[in-house]
Design an enzyme around this catalytic site. Structure first.
Site, PDB file in Angstrom:
ATOM      1  N   SER A 119      -5.447  11.725  22.455  1.00 50.41           N
ATOM      2  CA  SER A 119      -6.576  12.755  21.720  1.00 50.41           C
ATOM      3  C   SER A 119      -5.890  13.325  23.362  1.00 50.41           C
ATOM      4  O   SER A 119      -5.631  13.402  24.480  1.00 50.41           O
ATOM      5  CB  SER A 119      -7.853  11.878  21.695  1.00 50.41           C
ATOM      6  OG  SER A 119      -8.804  12.752  22.241  1.00 50.41           O
ATOM      7  N   TYR A 144     -13.654   7.326  26.499  1.00 52.86           N
ATOM      8  CA  TYR A 144     -12.401   7.456  24.554  1.00 52.86           C
ATOM      9  C   TYR A 144     -11.231   9.030  25.721  1.00 52.86           C
ATOM     10  O   TYR A 144     -10.626   8.299  25.672  1.00 52.86           O
ATOM     11  CB  TYR A 144     -13.058   8.636  23.961  1.00 52.86           C
ATOM     12  CG  TYR A 144     -12.520   9.316  22.816  1.00 52.86           C
ATOM     13  CD1 TYR A 144     -12.285   8.733  21.456  1.00 52.86           C
ATOM     14  CD2 TYR A 144     -12.104  10.911  22.784  1.00 52.86           C
ATOM     15  CE1 TYR A 144     -11.618   9.194  20.698  1.00 52.86           C
ATOM     16  CE2 TYR A 144     -11.352  10.977  21.210  1.00 52.86           C
ATOM     17  CZ  TYR A 144     -10.958  10.348  20.467  1.00 52.86           C
ATOM     18  OH  TYR A 144     -10.323  10.700  19.712  1.00 52.86           O
ATOM     19  N   LYS A 172      -7.541   6.906  25.476  1.00 49.62           N
ATOM     20  CA  LYS A 172      -7.026   7.577  25.161  1.00 49.62           C
ATOM     21  C   LYS A 172      -5.612   7.997  25.962  1.00 49.62           C
ATOM     22  O   LYS A 172      -4.129   7.911  25.446  1.00 49.62           O
ATOM     23  CB  LYS A 172      -6.882   9.517  24.731  1.00 49.62           C
ATOM     24  CG  LYS A 172      -8.253   8.922  22.977  1.00 49.62           C
ATOM     25  CD  LYS A 172      -7.342   8.247  22.193  1.00 49.62           C
ATOM     26  CE  LYS A 172      -8.036   8.662  20.635  1.00 49.62           C
ATOM     27  NZ  LYS A 172      -7.198   7.435  19.488  1.00 49.62           N
TER      28      LYS A 172
HETATM   29  P1  NAI Z   1     -11.862   9.108  10.956  1.00 48.94           P
HETATM   30  O1  NAI Z   1     -13.645   8.107  11.471  1.00 48.94           O
HETATM   31  O2  NAI Z   1     -12.396   9.873   9.599  1.00 48.94           O
HETATM   32  O3  NAI Z   1     -11.077   7.622  10.883  1.00 48.94           O
HETATM   33  C1  NAI Z   1     -11.058   6.325  11.879  1.00 48.94           C
HETATM   34  C2  NAI Z   1     -11.107   5.555  11.395  1.00 48.94           C
HETATM   35  O4  NAI Z   1     -10.844   4.688  11.709  1.00 48.94           O
HETATM   36  C3  NAI Z   1     -11.981   5.336  10.068  1.00 48.94           C
HETATM   37  O5  NAI Z   1     -11.804   5.206   8.623  1.00 48.94           O
HETATM   38  C4  NAI Z   1     -12.857   3.580  10.935  1.00 48.94           C
HETATM   39  O6  NAI Z   1     -13.608   3.292   9.523  1.00 48.94           O
HETATM   40  C5  NAI Z   1     -11.440   3.376  11.252  1.00 48.94           C
HETATM   41  N1  NAI Z   1     -11.946   1.989  12.236  1.00 48.94           N
HETATM   42  C6  NAI Z   1     -12.774   2.570  12.768  1.00 48.94           C
HETATM   43  N2  NAI Z   1     -12.523   1.038  13.800  1.00 48.94           N
HETATM   44  C7  NAI Z   1     -12.113   0.783  13.623  1.00 48.94           C
HETATM   45  C8  NAI Z   1     -11.530  -1.259  13.545  1.00 48.94           C
HETATM   46  N3  NAI Z   1     -11.705  -1.427  14.798  1.00 48.94           N
HETATM   47  N4  NAI Z   1     -10.910  -1.448  12.235  1.00 48.94           N
HETATM   48  C9  NAI Z   1     -10.341  -0.770  11.820  1.00 48.94           C
HETATM   49  N5  NAI Z   1     -10.508   0.417  11.594  1.00 48.94           N
HETATM   50  C10 NAI Z   1     -11.262   0.910  11.836  1.00 48.94           C
HETATM   51  O7  NAI Z   1     -12.097   9.961  12.107  1.00 48.94           O
HETATM   52  P2  NAI Z   1     -10.087  10.867  12.437  1.00 48.94           P
HETATM   53  O8  NAI Z   1     -10.323  12.133  12.695  1.00 48.94           O
HETATM   54  O9  NAI Z   1      -8.760  10.423  10.867  1.00 48.94           O
HETATM   55  O10 NAI Z   1      -8.998  10.051  13.091  1.00 48.94           O
HETATM   56  C11 NAI Z   1      -8.195   9.333  13.637  1.00 48.94           C
HETATM   57  C12 NAI Z   1      -8.131   9.152  14.533  1.00 48.94           C
HETATM   58  O11 NAI Z   1      -7.532  10.190  15.387  1.00 48.94           O
HETATM   59  C13 NAI Z   1      -8.672   7.949  16.103  1.00 48.94           C
HETATM   60  O12 NAI Z   1      -7.840   7.361  17.228  1.00 48.94           O
HETATM   61  C14 NAI Z   1      -9.598   9.932  16.441  1.00 48.94           C
HETATM   62  O13 NAI Z   1     -10.060   8.854  17.822  1.00 48.94           O
HETATM   63  C15 NAI Z   1      -7.777  10.337  17.175  1.00 48.94           C
HETATM   64  N6  NAI Z   1      -7.791  11.948  17.446  1.00 48.94           N
HETATM   65  C16 NAI Z   1      -8.725  12.755  16.253  1.00 48.94           C
HETATM   66  C17 NAI Z   1      -8.517  13.911  16.856  1.00 48.94           C
HETATM   67  C18 NAI Z   1      -9.913  14.482  15.221  1.00 48.94           C
HETATM   68  O14 NAI Z   1      -9.884  16.025  15.756  1.00 48.94           O
HETATM   69  N7  NAI Z   1      -9.719  14.556  14.281  1.00 48.94           N
HETATM   70  C19 NAI Z   1      -8.852  14.461  18.257  1.00 48.94           C
HETATM   71  C20 NAI Z   1      -7.851  13.439  18.767  1.00 48.94           C
HETATM   72  C21 NAI Z   1      -7.614  12.040  18.550  1.00 48.94           C
END
Ligand code: NAI
Length: 297
Positions: free
Chosen positions: A151, A164, A168
């Site tokens: 990130s 975080y 990351k």
């Molecule tokens: P999101 O919250 O929609 O997706 C994350 C998913 O991970 C969720 O569906 C959640 O249920 C699942 N999850 C959480 N803990 C879990 C576990 N212990 N076991 C299995 N599944 C689990 O958010 P998003 O934005 O799609 O995030 C995806 C990745 O991208 C994350 O790693 C986030 O940190 C990273 N990210 C996102 C950014 C953004 O701008 N949206 C920016 C930088 C990084």
């Protein structure tokens, strides 16, 4: 060149929504069989739902192949079972996208250590659990593509996200060593730093930018990094269709005139001068640059 995932088996963690769902849908559309992992919790990691099942249904309705997995990435035994299940059903695992994540934002002064640990546990230990579970499978089949999700917070910092950010940047470091260890076995390991409007970022995106920052706009960079022709040991930033490369660079530095902190202060401009900086491909390469600097003084 068309990028196809025909004959490949992919695991995407946290694929019940947001970016993971978008990766899973496109991988399946391009021929991969996809394990959609998600425990379906809320943004802070609490609770449970069958979000993964809904994505599997979407893939199957579009004619693709998928299986759901509702386990937490924090449970190593579960990740081992998930990999075994995929291998038994489809014969191998070729792609792993470590994408699952949670947020527990607070300034460090107000952050409880439990919130620090929970975030490290899901992002960093969770990615290590899944990676460890597929590592031997990939080495044995002499093919693997692994993507870590970093990130901009990890790479550059962000107020209120110390936990975080630590996790990351840890993932980027994890990827760098795995890229070296996997090279001999055709296992390539890269890192993506996405920017997308998902529930994770819903309170920071102005409404007029939501359309541009759809998760689908990150998919091309992520899929390239897990494709057959993927590079290894790179960090790409991706958002709104813009793809960037991030490097950990090293300046030429200075050989100290005396072994004192005062000499560091006096030579600080030379130490931090970015002229001629390089991007070492391993820690050993950095050590070599020290010797070169001594020789060049
Ligand atoms: P999101 O919250 O929609 O997706 C994350 C998913 O991970 C969720 O569906 C959640 O249920 C699942 N999850 C959480 N803990 C879990 C576990 N212990 N076991 C299995 N599944 C689990 O958010 P998003 O934005 O799609 O995030 C995806 C990745 O991208 C994350 O790693 C986030 O940190 C990273 N990210 C996102 C950014 C953004 O701008 N949206 C920016 C930088 C990084």
């Amino acid at each position: 060149m068309t990028i196809s995932f025909e004959g490949r088996v992919a695991i995407v963690t946290g694929a019940g929504g947001g970016l993971g769902r978008a990766y899973a849908l496109e991988l399946a559309k391009r021929g991969a069989k996809v394990v959609v992992n998600d425990l379906g919790g809320s943004r802070d990691g609490t609770g449970h739902s069958d979000a993964a099942l809904a994505v599997v249904k979407e893939i199957e309705d579009a004619g693709g192949a998928a299986m759901s997995d509702g386990g937490s990435v924090t449970e190593f035994a579960h990740m081992e079972a998930m990999v075994a299940k995929a291998k038994a059903a489809w014969g191998g695992v070729h792609i792993l996208i470590n994408n699952a994540g949670i947020l527990r934002d607070k300034s460090f002064a107000k952050m409880e250590m439990a919130d620090f640990r929970a975030v490290i546990d899901v992002h960093l230990n969770g990615s290590a659990n899944c990676t460890k579970a597929v590592w031997e499978v990939m080495r044995e089949q002499n093919y693997g593509r692994i993507l870590m999700t970093a990130s901009s917070t990890g790479l550059y910092g962000n107020f209120g996200q110390a936990n975080y950010g630590a996790a990351k940047l840890g993932l980027a470091g994890f990827a760098k060593t795995l890229a070296l260890e996997g090279a001999k076995y055709n296992v390539r390991v890269n890192t993506i730093a996405p920017t997308a409007a998902t529930r994770m970022t819903e309170d920071i995106f102005p409404p007029e930018l939501l359309e541009r920052f759809q998760p689908e706009a990150v998919v091309p960079a992520a899929l390239f990094l897990v494709s057959e022709e993927a590079p290894t040991n790179v960090i790409l930033g991706a958002g709104a269709g813009v793809v960037q490369a991030a490097y950990v660079t090293l300046t030429r530095g200075a050989a100290l005139r005396e072994p004192t902190p005062e000499a560091v202060a006096a030579q600080y401009a030379e130490i931090t001068d970015r002229t001629g900086e390089t991007v070492p491909q391993s820690g050993a390469e950095q050590a070599m640059t020290i010797l070169q600097r001594l020789q060049g003084q």
